[in-house]
Enzyme design. Structure first.
Site, PDB file in Angstrom:
ATOM      1  CG  ASP A  71      10.804  -8.931   9.873  1.00  0.00           C
ATOM      2  OD1 ASP A  71      10.009  -9.458   9.066  1.00  0.00           O
ATOM      3  OD2 ASP A  71      12.010  -9.233   9.944  1.00  0.00           O
ATOM      4  CG  ASN A  75       9.280 -12.291   6.509  1.00  0.00           C
ATOM      5  OD1 ASN A  75       9.837 -11.310   7.003  1.00  0.00           O
ATOM      6  ND2 ASN A  75       8.867 -12.311   5.251  1.00  0.00           N
ATOM      7  CG  ASP A  98      11.855  -9.597   5.214  1.00  0.00           C
ATOM      8  OD1 ASP A  98      11.545  -8.991   6.264  1.00  0.00           O
ATOM      9  OD2 ASP A  98      11.159  -9.544   4.168  1.00  0.00           O
ATOM     10  CG  ASP A 100       6.049  -8.850   7.816  1.00  0.00           C
ATOM     11  OD1 ASP A 100       5.333  -8.872   8.842  1.00  0.00           O
ATOM     12  OD2 ASP A 100       7.076  -9.553   7.697  1.00  0.00           O
ATOM     13  CG  ASP A 146      -0.817   7.024   2.773  1.00  0.00           C
ATOM     14  OD1 ASP A 146      -1.118   8.020   2.101  1.00  0.00           O
ATOM     15  OD2 ASP A 146      -0.048   7.062   3.753  1.00  0.00           O
ATOM     16  CG  ASP A 185       1.280  11.426  -0.464  1.00  0.00           C
ATOM     17  OD1 ASP A 185       1.767  11.640   0.662  1.00  0.00           O
ATOM     18  OD2 ASP A 185       1.930  11.513  -1.522  1.00  0.00           O
ATOM     19  CD  GLU A 232       1.244  14.958   2.911  1.00  0.00           C
ATOM     20  OE1 GLU A 232       2.310  15.097   3.531  1.00  0.00           O
ATOM     21  OE2 GLU A 232       1.136  14.234   1.902  1.00  0.00           O
ATOM     22  CG  HIS A 257       5.190   8.979   6.962  1.00  0.00           C
ATOM     23  ND1 HIS A 257       3.943   9.543   7.154  1.00  0.00           N
ATOM     24  CD2 HIS A 257       5.505   9.187   5.654  1.00  0.00           C
ATOM     25  CE1 HIS A 257       3.521  10.066   6.010  1.00  0.00           C
ATOM     26  NE2 HIS A 257       4.449   9.866   5.087  1.00  0.00           N
ATOM     27  CG  ASP A 258       6.631  12.649   5.323  1.00  0.00           C
ATOM     28  OD1 ASP A 258       7.444  11.766   4.984  1.00  0.00           O
ATOM     29  OD2 ASP A 258       5.621  12.944   4.659  1.00  0.00           O
TER      30      ASP A 258
END
Length: 560
Positions: free
Chosen positions: A21, A23, A25, A29, A98, A199, A256, A329-330
């Site tokens: 990150d 910034n 928040d 990003d 992706d 995907d 995928e 990520h899954d």
């Protein structure tokens, strides 16, 4: 075999929300990614696979896209994206985006128009059906639980969503829709990106009769997968996509493809098929699945893992190509899933990396894997963010199919948020990921496990990955050699050879926390052996005929 750059590459997956990150928040990003480009260069990777950064309401963390040609506000601007692409290219790193075109967001302009009336020109850009006998058009179950059909009062019809109801499926039977998708893909490639990870791409062609699926005992919904996985027109669509888009650029593509077999994978990836370069298959990820899929989380055997990996290695040996991965990520963190994330975290992380990176195919590293990040165990379901996890918890506990304790144990082992906790950069608050409050909590072990610590220790998992990547660049046999399994029935040792012409490599990995004896099978002849890499210090002149393998030990020898 054709020798190409994407076969010789190592890919690094970035999940932008959790990477860095810039910034404050609490959300990773694009500027954050750019700021860490030198780190990736030092690791030695060739390609970044970037999970979705497109405009999205974020129902499924960016896999629900409302505009394919805009950047999500959370992640920055298109200027930020161009800067990042440039920073990668300056360092000789390619970028793979992706591509999510099985479905869009229900907030995409196309769907808003499609839903507005039955006469709208974009009505059949999505899949709409009238009900059947006062019920849904078919009995299929959605990936995130419940029915795949959502009723729309305005037009008195149902639309199909294989995932969340906010992810309506696009109708690939419509040539105008396909043309629009190809136009968008060309736009990104013209911008300078280097390829696509696609995907659930093998879901885009459906059986247009939408027959009911088989209902398993104790289940409410049917299994629709025979009617949308590897559907009737899938190869036609991909060949058209290749002709209209991919063939015009020097790309890297991976699809995928849940439920795909090696035989089917050859159809997707065969060198004369003009479709994709490789697919992600999930057979090894399904080890331990039971009646409730991954949430059953049963035990698995090393011989089962060897069987799966070997079937894919041999299946695509002559034609086609493998993608090699342990996690993404899954999926849960590999060191927690297949290794030992407690007393042998470092050793087992290195062993697993060795076992995978020495195989034939293109290796994928998921962010944090290279420092041995582990699964997380949050105290409460309220700390989880993943739609799949939350829906499964609610459904399985409310229907008494699993207790809350059982469900939490399964989430600890197999939930998707294990991979999505923020990248651990240093021992400062929130692991140096953000100065704000992270969108999902950081794994509490960030003080022990972080990049800064790894870079300061020459024996760290990071430098081991760096060495594996370097070895692949120097040894064609690692990339192109044939794979042959040894000791097929051994439940502790995974050993295999790689052979290219006169060159032979021997890979030995102990998958257990016990010491175990490796005996070189007869028939493997050699004059001398040279140790290429190992995760323990090994004395000079050690014989390879018989080796006492330490817990989670890995060795790679070149046989002369």
């Amino acid at each position: 075999m054709n020798q190409t750059w994407w076969k010789e590459s190592v890919v690094y997956q970035i999940y932008p929300r959790s990477f860095m990150d810039s910034n404050g928040d609490g959300i990773g990003d694009i500027k954050g990614i750019t700021s860490r480009m030198d780190y990736l260069k030092e690791l030695g990777i060739d390609v970044i696979w970037l999970s979705p950064v497109f405009k999205s309401p974020n129902d499924d963390n960016g896999y629900d896209i409302s505009d394919y040609q805009k950047i999500m506000d959370d992640f920055g601007t298109m200027e930020d994206f161009d800067e990042m692409l440039d920073a990668a290219h300056q360092r000789g790193i390619k970028l793979m985006m992706d591509l999510v075109v099985n479905h869009s967001s229900d907030e995409h302009q196309w769907f808003i128009e499609s839903k507005s009336s039955k006469d709208n020109e974009k009505r059949d850009w999505y899949i709409w059906k009238p009900g059947k006998d006062g019920k849904e058009p078919s009995n299929w179950e959605a990936a995130f639980k419940g029915s795949v059909w959502e009723y729309d009062e305005g037009t008195d019809e149902y639309y199909l969503h294989l995932f969340s109801k906010k992810q309506p499926d696009l109708n690939w039977e419509n040539p105008r829709l396909r043309k629009e998708i190809y136009k968008m893909m060309n736009w990104w490639l013209e911008k300078g990106i280097d390829g696509f990870r696609m995907d659930v791409i093998n879901f885009i062609s459906k059986d247009t009769d939408y027959p009911d699926g088989k209902v398993a005992e104790g289940k409410k919904y049917g299994d629709g997968s025979p009617y949308f996985m590897n559907g009737p027109r899938i190869h036609e669509f991909l060949q058209e996509m290749n002709k209209e888009v991919l063939s015009k650029y020097d790309t890297i593509t991976v699809g995928e493809a849940p439920g795909v077999t090696p035989e089917e994978a050859k159809l997707y990836t065969g060198s004369d098929r003009n479709e994709l370069h490789m697919v992600f298959q999930f057979e090894h990820m399904g080890l331990g699945d039971g009646p409730e899929g991954k949430w059953s989380n049963l035990s698995w055997k090393l011989t089962d893992l060897k069987k799966v990996m070997t079937r894919w290695q041999k299946g695509l040996e002559e034609d086609g190509w493998n993608s090699l991965y342990w996690n993404n990520h899954d999926q849960p963190r590999v060191v927690s899933r297949f290794g030992n994330d407690k007393e042998y975290r470092v050793e087992s992380a290195k062993m697993l990396a060795t076992c995978l990176h020495m195989m034939q195919g293109t290796p994928y590293i998921y962010q944090g894997e290279e420092i041995g990040m582990t699964n997380v165990q949050f105290d409460s379901i309220d700390q989880y963010r993943d739609i799949e996890t939350l829906n499964a918890f609610k459904e399985l506990t409310s229907e008494n199919r699993m207790s809350e304790e059982e469900m939490m144990a399964s989430i600890y082992a197999r939930g998707r948020d294990n991979a999505r906790t923020p990248m651990q950069w240093n021992a400062e608050e929130h692991g140096g990921f953000t100065e704000g409050t992270p969108w999902i909590e950081v794994n509490p072990n960030y003080k022990e496990i972080n990049v800064e610590k790894a870079l300061g220790d020459q024996e760290s998992i990071f430098y081991y990955y760096q060495k594996l990547i370097k070895l692949r660049k120097e040894n064609k046999a690692i990339v192109y050699g044939n794979y042959d399994l040894l000791l097929e029935d051994d439940e502790q040792i995974y050993a295999y050879t790689r052979t290219l012409g006169e060159e032979k490599l021997l890979i030995i990995c102990n998958f257990t926390k016990d010491s175990t004896l490796f005996t070189l099978p007869s028939g493997i002849e050699y004059n001398s052996s040279e140790l290429l890499i190992s995760n323990y210090a090994i004395g000079e002149g050690t014989s390879i005929d018989s080796i006492e393998m330490k817990p989670f030990e890995a060795r790679v020898y070149k046989l002369n």
